[in-house]
Every structure is written in structure tokens, then in C-alpha cells.
Write an enzyme that holds these catalytic residues in place. Structure first.
Site, short mmCIF file in Angstrom:
data_model
loop_
_atom_site.label_atom_id
_atom_site.label_comp_id
_atom_site.label_asym_id
_atom_site.label_seq_id
_atom_site.Cartn_x
_atom_site.Cartn_y
_atom_site.Cartn_z
N LYS A 198 46.44 48.35 40.17
CA LYS A 198 47.41 48.57 41.23
C LYS A 198 46.88 49.73 42.07
O LYS A 198 46.83 50.87 41.62
CB LYS A 198 48.78 48.91 40.65
N LYS A 255 49.68 39.15 37.17
CA LYS A 255 50.23 38.04 37.96
C LYS A 255 49.99 36.72 37.23
O LYS A 255 48.99 36.59 36.53
CB LYS A 255 49.51 37.93 39.32
#
Ligand code: IVH
Length: 702
Positions: free
Chosen positions: A120, A301
């Protein structure tokens, strides 16, 4: 402290944007995991400054401003997003990740078999619109439905080419940020321009992205994390992108000459199980302190387009993705003072005294300031609010002052004109200032260090005794201790027969210390206790260490190309001292050392092979092949051992000592008051033993 913000605040739109970013980050941290980066007073001052700027520039109000004052028809943030730019939900632990995955799989009615795991990136979301392969528009996230046109930044963002490899029409989404070196460059430019600096890379990127009228240009970096064809695009290419797994979309993006994390050590991977996901999370967390850019978590994800489509979105965030947040590495606190310490080699190092702040599980009161040039480069002042950084095992450091939080009460940092320890001159010819007397300046401390418990362990050699010996001209360095005669020692004031004999016996015993401790006693920069053990185990003898060039030294785990030349140079400086130690009969070998296995044999050429007390079969030792971490206070038979002695014991028993718990840890020895390391070991399922059980394991090696 004044109530109203100083009028010098927020000179322009970019300074305003930086302040908004700092305030948003502080609020997000507060509402996220409750660890605000700013105290209430500093936050209020920042928001007052933001309000003041907005009152004067109502047309520049950012949709995300914490004042919530965005007017109905604000001119910023007026570009509609084709598909909303959403946020991500967060988890903060492995258990919560498992819970999230379970609820997602319940929703899908089937297990997820492909997870995409990526860092991230700690920057700002941006949409880069390409038409026919040409970059035509850059839009910020704004409020998620509408963003601000920042196309003026085109050409200043590394990784975002003006043209794609193919003439496609697509919107790339990703993060705009500053790398560590871009941040350093930006700070230098801003200092030269207006004498201030940026607080951190994220707020610097936020300000830079909006800066239109700056007289200097700061470079930014883009990493892509998604690609969206326009909703009405019916081309084959668009159809393909819509059904490709995320990992393949990212490969396609990289193929278009756009930067993705593929070019970094934290490249995205596809995991098939949650265990693999967790393993990658750990790896990325470990790599984080060494990365040349900031990350604040890991994004997980669903890789398959069908899973994503079925999971869909909540109002805020996709249900097919989650951010696993890592602990904050930065906090803002006050710089209360600067201490000047003289190291064993005469280096004069400034150290920041801070208002204590909790970071990465420890209370930080001091942080390194590197050197004088660094203080000047960052424009630090006493009383400044400063960003303090700490991640993993790194020494906490002061990054930069938060100029927006200045009150006008800050004072310049006094810089010493003479050596703060001995008053002699300072050699300021290099960035690292040094006392002109070099090692001699710190001779008492150097000898005391060499005689210390974890080095030569010479009991009875207190600082006043060393001073007496120096004053009497009996010694000039610690090697001279080994040549002291009984008469000389007896001749010192307050030195009776028994204490003389005890001291001489302790000095005699010190001659037999293993090479690891003798080497550590030398005080070579960057080679503390554990590094000295590694060096001794790697080379086996002082002869071999001295014969090694920088390249050979680099082969020791943890001594990279940055440190190795310094070690070689210092060893040359220490030639006289080492020769004297050899003449005194001090041991110069590592007990039980055997030459590393030749590369063509099956035996692993690992340092562990050399750790045993006896030459020969290290695999029979009780901790053979195990990576062991110690935490908390030891008791029972281990009570008197220092951490260094515990680590030596682990290595004698065939294990490898480490200071942090990871998936590779085989055993955690946890004593009283064990904290976060124990919790982490429990999460990872690492075997945990108490001091008694451990003493039993190592048996007679104790
Ligand atoms: S995917 C629908 N992947 O995190 C949102 N976001 O907290 C999908 N971010 O606004 C976003 N690295 O700016 C995604 N590898 C990554 C990311 C990432 C950073 C940012 C992004 C987003 C924010 C959400």
C-alpha cells in the site's frame, strides 16, 4: 504560544495543500488506530491556519479540507470521475484479515483461490487519462466522485510516461508520491528558495502536485495499481482488460512503460492461500524500512475479475480488497534540545532530545540527527515540531521540522565551536565532525568499553582507575593493560594487594576471550556485539579479518558495501593496537571455528556451521539450524546473563540469534514482561519457551 496562527503560514496553495494533508493524516490515524500523529494543540493550530487560508482564498478550498467548508461551487475538484475513486477498508492484524476473507468467501459462496498481494503505497491517489496512448489529463481523487485537474504536473512525474507503448485509451490509477531521494532533493530546493522545508514525503507530494507557481520544480514518482477502460469503450482491448485477472492487468500496465511495483523489491504477487498472503505481508513488512519510498500497509485483492465483479462495492470501498495497515513509522513531537556526544573514534554526533512519543511499540526520547550539515540542511530549530521516524530495528531519526506548526518561539540550535568533551579543536573538513584528537579524545571511554562485560570483561577496572593509570602514564590504550606489572598497579593510590591481584587475574583471564569479544573491544564503527560475533564466526581469526578487503568484508551478513570500506580503513588505523594485543598473547581466534564448507559440497556454507564450541559436527548441537529470539527479563540460571551473553549462548548451542520475530523464527525465549515480540510469536505460531525450559534445552553449554 500564541493563539492566532502566525501570518507567515501557508504562503501559497501548495503550502496550504501540505497542511491539509498533515491534518488529514493526523485525523485518519486518530480515528483509525487511535494513535494520532499530532497532539490536540498542534492539530488545532494547523486547522486554524487552514481556516485562515481558506477565508482569504475561498476558491482554492480543497474538497478534503478538515474544515469541511467546501463551498457548493468550489472551483477545485470539478472533474467528474468516470468510475468513483473509492477508499479501502482496513484491518490491523492477521486474525482480522482471516475474518475479512471468511466473510468475503461467504458472500461469494466459494473460496477465493487467487489473492493479489501488493504494497500500500503511501502517497496520493491519481487518475492518469490516456487517449490514443497520449497522457492528456491528471485528476486527483478529490471527494471520490470529482477531483481536481492537476495536468500541469505532467512531465514531472517519474514512471508516468507522456506516451504509452500502444495507442490505447485507458485511465490508469495509481499513487503519486516522493521517493526518499526525491524528498531530500525537494527539501534542498525549498530551503534554497524560502529557507523552509517539507514535513514528510507525503505532504510534500500533496503540495507539489498542486504547485503551479513555484519557481522550482520538484520531481514526483508514480506507481500504477489499476487500469480502467472508459465505461463506454467497446473495443476488444477494453473488453479484454475488463476480464483479465488483476495480476495480468498489472503486467499489461508495466508493458505500457508505466511504473508499477514490479520494479521494486515489494513487487505484487499472487497467493493461493491465506497463509501465503500472510507470509508475503510479513516479507513486505520486513522490507519496509529499507525501501526507497514509503508504504503504510499491504493491499490484498481478489485477483480474478469474476470474484471482484461478484463481490462488488460498499458505499466507501470495494468488498474485494482490503488494506492490512502496518504500524505508523512516523510521529510528530517537539525537539526539546540537542546533545553533542563524542564517539569512541572522536566523531562528534548530535542527538535530538524529544518530548517522549510512542512509536513502533517503544517510547522514543532520543533520535539521531546525523551531523551538523544535516541539521542545517533540514533547517531545524529548538522548539520545532519535528517528524520522527522509526521502523523495524532502525535507530529513530529526526526527519524534518513541520514548518506549518511554528509559533515564532523557536530558537536556533547552538553548534559547538570546540570538542564538547575535551575542549580541543574540531576537524570539520568532513560532514561527520571529529575531535582533532580522534580516538585519544575518548580514551577513557574506549578503554572502559573494551574492558566492559560484553567485551573483555575485566572486572574492577572502573573509570577512575583507568584515569589513574592514564595520568600515571602506565597505559595509553587498552592493549597496554596486558603489560602492567604488579609493582605498577600496587603503586597506584588506593590499590591494595588483594585488589591488585584480582585486577591482574581478570586481565590475564581476558587474554583468553574469544575473537568475537576481542574484536568487539576494538570499537570499530558499525561493529557492535552481534556484528562482531558474525565477523568472528565468518573469518575465524584476526589474521583472516585483517587480510580481508572491502569485498570480502561485505560477505558478512549485514555489512553491505556502505559499511565495509569503513571497517577496512579503521582496521588499518588500529594496526598498532592489534599488533600490541598479539604481542601480549591475547587470543585472536574464534573457538570451534572450522573453515566454511566448500561451495561444491552438500553442507550448507552458513555461518551457523561455525558457531559450535567444538570443531566438527555442529548439527548435533541442541539449537542446530534454529533461529532464536530472546525477549523480556531472564530468570533462574539465566538471570545474570546480559542479552549479549544470551546471544553467545544461543550461538554456542548451534543456533542463530536474532532480535526480531518473523515466520523464520524457530524459538522465542520469553521472560517476564515480554511484550510485542511474544504477541507476534503467538500470532505466527512460533514455539515459545520460558527461561527455565530454555536453560534445560542448552544444558551444559550454559
Ligand atoms: S487499490 C477502490 N492498490 O490506498 C480502491 N490502492 O486507502 C482501490 N493505495 O485511495 C485502490 N496503494 O490511493 C490500491 N496497491 C494499491 C494501493 C492503493 C495505495 C491507496 C489508494 C487508495 C487508498 C485507499
Amino acid at each position: 504560544m500564541t493563539d492566532a496562527p502566525p501570518s507567515t503560514l501557508f504562503a501559497d496553495q501548495s503550502a496550504y495543500a501540505e497542511a491539509v494533508q498533515l491534518a488529514l493524516d493526523a485525523a485518519a490515524a486518530y480515528y483509525g488506530d487511535g494513535t494520532s500523529t499530532l497532539d490536540d494543540d498542534a492539530y488545532d493550530r494547523l486547522v486554524r491556519g487552514i481556516q485562515a487560508y481558506e477565508a482569504e482564498h475561498p476558491d482554492e478550498v480543497l474538497p478534503s479540507s478538515p474544515t469541511g467548508k467546501v463551498a457548493g461551487g468550489a472551483v477545485v475538484g470539478d472533474v467528474p470521475h468516470t468510475v468513483p475513486m473509492l477508499s479501502l477498508d482496513n484491518v490491523f492484524s492477521a486474525e482480522k484479515l482471516v475474518d475479512w476473507a471468511a466473510s468475503l468467501e461467504r458472500r461469494l459462496g466459494r473460496p477465493v483461490t487467487r489473492w493479489s498481494v501488493e504494497p500500500k503505497l503511501d502517497g496520493l491517489a491519481i487518475a492518469a487519462r490516456y487517449r490514443g496512448g497520449r497522457l492528456v489529463q491528471l485528476v486527483t481523487r478529490g471527494d471520490g466522485t470529482k477531483g481536481e485537474d492537476v495536468s500541469h504536473a505532467i512531465g514531472t512525474i517519474v514512471g508516468l510516461p507522456a506516451r504509452l507503448a500502444e495507442p490505447v485509451t485507458v485511465e490508469l490509477r495509481g499513487e503519486v508520491m516522493m521517493t526518499v531521494s526525491q524528498f531530500e532533493d525537494a527539501c534542498v530546493k525549498r530551503r534554497a528558495h524560502d529557507g523552509t522545508t517539507f514535513a514528510n514525503p507525503r505532504s510534500a507530494a500533496a503540495g507539489t502536485l498542486r504547485a503551479q507557481d513555484r519557481s522550482y520544480v520538484c520531481e514526483l514518482t508514480f506507481f500504477g495499481y489499476g487500469a480502467l477502460p472508459a465505461p463506454d469503450d467497446i473495443s476488444e482491448q477494453a473488453a479484454r482488460l475488463r476480464v483479465l485477472p488483476h495480476s495480468e492487468v498489472m503486467a499489461w500496465v508495466a508493458g505500457q512503460s508505466v511504473q508499477t511495483t514490479d520494479a521494486t523489491p515489494v513487487t505484487g504477487i499472487v497467493a493461493e492461500t491465506l497463509e501465503q498472503v500472510q507470509e508475503r505481508v510479513e516479507q513486505i513488512a520486513t522490507l519496509r524500512p529499507k525501501l526507497p519510498f514509503g508504504i503504510d500497509g499491504i493491499v490484498i485483492k481478489c485477483d480474478l475479475a469474476a470474484d471482484q465483479a461478484q463481490a462488488g462495492f460498499s458505499s466507501r470501498a470495494p468488498r474485494w480488497a482490503i488494506a492490512y495497515k502496518l504500524p505508523a513509522t512516523e510521529k510528530i513531537t517537539k525537539l526539546l534540545g540537542v546533545e553533542w556526544n563524542v564517539g569512541r573514534s572522536g566523531i562528534i554526533a548530535p542527538r535530538a532530545v524529544l518530548e517522549p512519543v510512542d512509536l513502533e511499540g517503544s517510547k522514543i526520547t532520543y533520535a539521531t540527527l546525523h551531523n551538523v550539515a544535516d541539521i542545517t540542511r533540514r533547517g531545524l530549530m529548538l522548539g520545532d515540531s519535528v517528524v520522527v521516524y522509526k521502523a523495524g530495528d532502525v535507530i529513530p531519526r529526526v526527519e524534518a521540522p513541520v514548518v506549518h506548526l511554528r509559533t515564532g518561539d523557536e530558537r536556533p540550535i547552538p553548534i559547538p565551536r570546540v570538542c564538547p568533551l575535551c575542549g580541543d579543536e574540531i576537524d570539520a573538513s568532513q560532514e561527520r565532525w571529529r575531535c582533532v584528537r580522534g580516538r585519544a579524545c575518548r580514551v577513557i571511554a574506549s578503554i572502559g568499553y573494551a574492558a566492559g562485560r560484553d567485551q573483555l570483561d575485566i572486572e574492577g577496572l572502573a573509570e577512575n582507575r583507568i584515569r589513574q593509570m592514564l595520568d600515571a602514564g602506565l597505559i595509553a590504550d587498552f592493549a597496554d593493560l596486558f603489560f602492567l606489572t604488579r609493582e605498577q598497579v600496587l603503586g597506584l593510590e588506593r590499590m591494595g594487594e588483594t585488589s591488585t591481584d584480582n585486577l591482574l587475574a581478570a586481565i590475564e583471564r581476558a587474554k583468553a576471550q574469544p575473537l568475537s569479544r576481542v574484536f568487539c573491544a576494538l570499537g570499530v564503527r558499525g561493529t557492535g556485539r552481534s556484528m562482531s560475533r558474525r565477523i568472528a564466526r565468518h573469518f575465524g581469526s584476526m589474521d583472516a579479518i585483517r587480510a580481508a578487503d572491502a569485498e570480502a568484508i561485505e560477505a558478512v551478513e549485514g555489512l553491505g558495501p556502505k559499511k565495509a570500506p569503513g571497517v577496512v580503513a579503521e582496521l588499518v588505523e588500529l594496526t598498532g593496537l592489534i599488533d600490541k594485543l598479539i604481542r601480549a598473547g591475547v587470543n585472536m581466534t574464534q573457538p570451534g571455528w572450522t573453515p566454511p564448507a566448500a561451495p561444491d559440497t552438500d553442507a550448507k556454507a552458513d555461518t551457523d556451521t561455525n558457531a559450535g564450541p567444538e570443531p566438527g559436527d555442529a548439527s548435533e548441537l541442541p539449537l542446530a539450524g534454529m533461529s532464536v529470539v530472546v525477549t523480556g527479563s531472564m530468570s533462574g540460571a539465566l538471570e545474570a546473563l546480559t542479552r549479549n551473553q544470551m546471544n553467545e549462548l544461543i550461538e554456542r548451542a548451534g543456533g542463530k540469534s536474532s532480535s526480531s520475530v518473523s515466520k523464520k523464527t524457530s524459538l522465542l525465549v520469553a521472560g517476564e514482561n515480554a511484550g510485542s515480540k511474544r504477541a507476534k510469536a503467538e500470532t505466527l505460531g512460533v514455539r515459545i519457551v520460558g527461561p527455565e525450559e530454555f536453560a534445560g534445552l542448552v544444558g551444559e553449554l550454559l
